[in-house]
Design an enzyme around this catalytic site. Structure first.
Site, PDB file in Angstrom:
ATOM      1  N   HIS A  22      -4.650  -3.601   7.523  1.00 34.14           N
ATOM      2  CA  HIS A  22      -3.593  -4.057   7.765  1.00 34.14           C
ATOM      3  C   HIS A  22      -2.594  -3.081   8.600  1.00 34.14           C
ATOM      4  CE1 HIS A  22      -0.224  -6.913   6.970  1.00 34.14           C
ATOM      5  NE2 HIS A  22       0.461  -5.979   7.160  1.00 34.14           N
ATOM      6  N   GLU A  23      -2.274  -1.867   7.929  1.00 36.31           N
ATOM      7  CA  GLU A  23      -1.329  -1.240   8.600  1.00 36.31           C
ATOM      8  C   GLU A  23      -1.768  -0.646  10.027  1.00 36.31           C
ATOM      9  OE1 GLU A  23       1.630  -0.483   7.738  1.00 36.31           O
ATOM     10  OE2 GLU A  23       1.811  -1.741   5.963  1.00 36.31           O
TER      11      GLU A  23
END
Length: 216
Positions: A22-23
């Site tokens: 996600h990051e």
């Protein structure tokens, strides 16, 4: 204790990749729109180790899982990775491009949920049963990523949903809206422990599940 250990082994990879990729997706899209900060810091990587936050990625999820299991619950999971550095001012059109950088995180979780769903379908077609370890992991992968997608789409700064709303609002309203950010995580914690959070998440979870069902 044995049940807890089994739950940890089932959820470990889905949580690790769900949070860290996600990051990484934020950094990748930021670079596409002109900000190489995350790339220069070595954070555009599929290696989860580069994104792990000791507290947010390991300690908090384990403590929540252990305590919720101890109280007889199904197992509550929540966590975060080290935020990818994004210099909004270096984006070519900061306010507009912020939307795409923010949206990249929840979108990556939806894609991962779909990949887990396809894996589950393949396992089912090979004759795997519900008791199979890998079946349990694929189900966990779908659940974890749908929750992360829905949670991050909440229109609450500093969550991704808050960034998206900021990008879409007229400038004057957007700056007024951004004043909520210092209190955003506190509001999120209050919503979580009062049970309101899961009610608010239901429409987003239903949307994500509906999309994932196309691949099952």
């Amino acid at each position: 204790m044995e049940s807890l250990i089994q739950t940890i082994t089932v959820y470990a990879l889905p949580v690790l990749f769900g949070i860290t990729l996600h990051e990484a997706s934020h950094g990748y899209v930021a670079r596409m729109f002109g900000d190489p900060t995350a790339w220069q810091a070595g954070r555009i990587s599929l290696n989860p180790v580069r994104h792990i936050d000791l507290v947010g990625t390991i300690i908090v999820p384990l403590v929540l899982l252990f305590s919720s299991k101890l109280m007889g619950g199904a197992g509550l999971l929540f966590g975060w990775a080290k935020p990818v550095p994004v210099d909004w001012s270096r984006l070519r059109r900061p306010k507009r491009d912020m939307l795409w950088v923010a949206l990249a995180g929840p979108a990556s979780n939806l894609v991962m949920a779909i990949i887990w769903a396809i894996s589950l379908r393949i396992l089912a077609e090979t004759g795997a049963t519900a008791d199979d370890f890998w079946v349990k992991m694929t189900i966990a992968g779908i659940q974890v990523n749908l929750v992360l997608m829905a949670l991050n789409l909440l229109p609450l700064p500093p969550l991704d949903g808050g960034r998206i709303v900021f990008s879409l609002l007229p400038s004057r309203m957007a700056w007024q809206y951004s004043k909520v950010e210092p209190y955003g995580l506190l509001i999120l914690i209050v919503l979580m422990f009062t049970g309101v959070l899961w009610i608010v998440l239901q429409p987003l979870l239903a949307l994500g599940q509906g999309i994932v069902n196309w691949f099952l």
